[in-house]
Design an enzyme around this catalytic site. Structure first.
Site, PDB file in Angstrom:
ATOM      1  N   PRO A   1       3.567  -0.251   8.759  1.00 51.93           N
ATOM      2  CA  PRO A   1       2.996  -0.650   7.466  1.00 51.93           C
ATOM      3  C   PRO A   1       4.103  -1.004   6.483  1.00 51.93           C
ATOM      4  CG  PRO A   1       1.940   1.335   8.286  1.00 51.93           C
ATOM      5  CD  PRO A   1       3.117   1.083   9.177  1.00 51.93           C
ATOM      6  N   CYS A   2       3.855  -2.010   5.683  1.00 51.94           N
ATOM      7  CA  CYS A   2       4.879  -2.484   4.755  1.00 51.94           C
ATOM      8  C   CYS A   2       4.803  -1.697   3.452  1.00 51.94           C
ATOM      9  CB  CYS A   2       4.698  -3.973   4.475  1.00 51.94           C
ATOM     10  SG  CYS A   2       5.969  -4.673   3.399  1.00 51.94           S
ATOM     11  N   GLN A   3       5.601  -0.679   3.339  1.00 52.65           N
ATOM     12  CA  GLN A   3       5.698   0.094   2.102  1.00 52.65           C
ATOM     13  C   GLN A   3       7.005  -0.255   1.404  1.00 52.65           C
ATOM     14  OE1 GLN A   3       5.414   4.200   3.249  1.00 52.65           O
ATOM     15  NE2 GLN A   3       3.206   4.203   3.090  1.00 52.65           N
TER      16      GLN A   3
END
Length: 449
Positions: A73-75
């Site tokens: 996930p792109c955090q």
């Protein structure tokens, strides 16, 4: 099994569906979502190797493996760009990849994320990731690949990052000024170890959305007459036409052609599908238009085949019960309307055989007009767009996973076709190393003798 791998942030196993077919064996997987985990178990024989929250798993309890894969996930990095190396990743899910790779030292890694990662925070986020991978012992290379070049009719650009622990440093030959070229120049300036991965070439775009559409679709996927009428009215205000953008996504009309309000966009089956992301919420599924030519005032849908009139531009339905009595399939050909200079209009109408049927004067022309129906893509169609088989989709559906969850799972998955294409040179690189190491051991043993 020729190599062992682990799959982090597994979702429904897009990496696994490709790598298992290339000789890989999954020895560990992690997924936190309840429904994705349920689907994963339905797809992969119960998946005893599937575990939960990766942040709560000790790296030393993970089996040894040759390859680590994951679409994390792109955090956003809270302190990206401060060049604190490994410390910069703490608090993000990328840290979990770095933490496990640092402890287990797999030979190779293949990571996937959205294209926007390259430019996030002015590129600092991605640069920090590259520094971290260098610090834990990996050479890196990366490229943006689009699913549309790999046999699925979907415009989906993703960044893929290949990491090799044993690769010798090799300079990149950077040309152009696109987002990848700019990122490579920035990363190259950091002085980290890089190599040139054998990325698959972009193939010809050979499929269109119509190639993955189901022949029979449940009525529940069609918009109501009220919603359809509203959208069609908007389309007709601008002229019903097909507009193909630079990415091949054919949009019908010009309703919100710019921006990201996909709920009001209607796509043509003759083009590509946009990335089916953000699915799961009602109304967010990509919508397509189906054109049915209706003759005169007949507006019959459903199973009333006696009264259906079909367009010559499509396919014939299944020919059943053709013993006469009006049950034979019918087609409609638009008839010519000639406008005179007077207020009267001459209407000439032909039947399906080309025989003159009527010629009369009328104030209102009677024409054959296209009737549009708009529907959502089905969950199965969305899974097809990601390279999954119908058998895989149906196994998850039969496991009791709802439509909304299957939409979401498709949108969050990696495209199997792309992973398969990237996986081939990845496996080849792994085998070359094994052959080299075997040769070196044999030489050492002979020298010892």
């Amino acid at each position: 099994m020729t190599f062992k791998y682990i799959e982090l942030f597994a979702g429904i196993g897009g990496f696994r569906s490709a790598l298992d077919g290339l000789g890989g064996g999954c020895v560990f997987a992690s997924e936190i979502d309840k429904y994705a985990s349920q689907a994963y178990k339905a797809l992969y024989n119960g998946a005893q190797e599937l575990h939960g929250d990766i942040t709560k798993i000790d790296a030393h309890n993970i089996p040894d493996h040759d390859v680590l894969v994951g679409g994390f996930p792109c955090q956003a990095f809270s302190v990206a760009g401060q060049r604190k190396g490994f410390e910069d990743a703490r608090g993000t899910l990328f840290f979990e990849i770095a933490r496990i790779a640092s402890a287990k030292q797999p030979r190779l890694m293949l990571l996937e994320n959205v294209k926007g990662l390259l430019s996030h925070d002015g590129g600092k986020t991605f640069e920090t990731m590259c520094v971290i991978l260098h610090d834990i012992g990996y050479a890196i290379d990366f490229r943006v690949l689009n699913s549309k070049h790999f046999g699925v009719p979907q415009n989906r650009e993703r960044i893929f990052l290949a990491c090799d622990r044993n690769a010798e440093h090799a300079e990149w030959d950077v040309t152009g000024s696109d987002v990848v070229a700019r990122a490579k120049r920035r990363v190259r300036a950091l002085g980290i170890r890089t190599f040139n991965f054998d990325w698959p070439e972009n193939g010809e775009v050979t499929t269109r959305l119509r190639d993955v559409l189901e022949m029979q679709v449940d009525e529940k996927y069609y918009l109501s007459e009220e919603k359809t009428a509203k959208l069609i009215a908007q389309l007709e205000e601008r002229g019903i036409e097909t507009n193909v953008d630079g990415d091949g996504c054919a949009m019908v009309g010009r309703v919100n052609i710019s921006g990201y309000d996909q709920r009001k966009r209607v796509y043509s089956p003759d083009g590509l599908c946009p990335t089916p992301s953000g699915l799961g919420a009602s109304g967010n599924e990509p919508k397509i238009v189906e054109t049915t030519v209706i003759a005169g005032s007949l507006e019959h849908y459903g199973n009333d085949q006696m009264n259906r009139v079909y367009s010559v531009d499509g396919l014939a339905p299944t020919i059943t019960v053709v013993s006469g009595g009006g049950r034979e399939q019918k087609i409609a050909e638009p008839y010519t309307v000639f406008q005179k200079t007077t207020s009267w209009t001459t209407t000439v109408k032909y039947d399906e055989t080309g025989t003159l049927q009527a010629a009369r004067l009328d104030k209102v022309p009677q024409v054959v007009t296209p009737r549009y129906r708009i529907r959502k893509l089905t969950p199965r169609e969305c899974w097809r767009l990601q390279g999954f088989t119908d058998a895989q989709h149906d196994a998850v559906m039969n496991a009791g996973i709802s439509d909304s969850q299957r939409y979401k799972q498709a949108g969050n998955a990696v495209t199997v076709n792309v992973i398969r294409a990237v996986g081939k040179p990845l496996v080849k690189r792994l085998k070359q190393t094994e052959s080299s190491e075997t040769g070196n051991r044999s030489t050492s043993e002979m020298e010892a003798v």
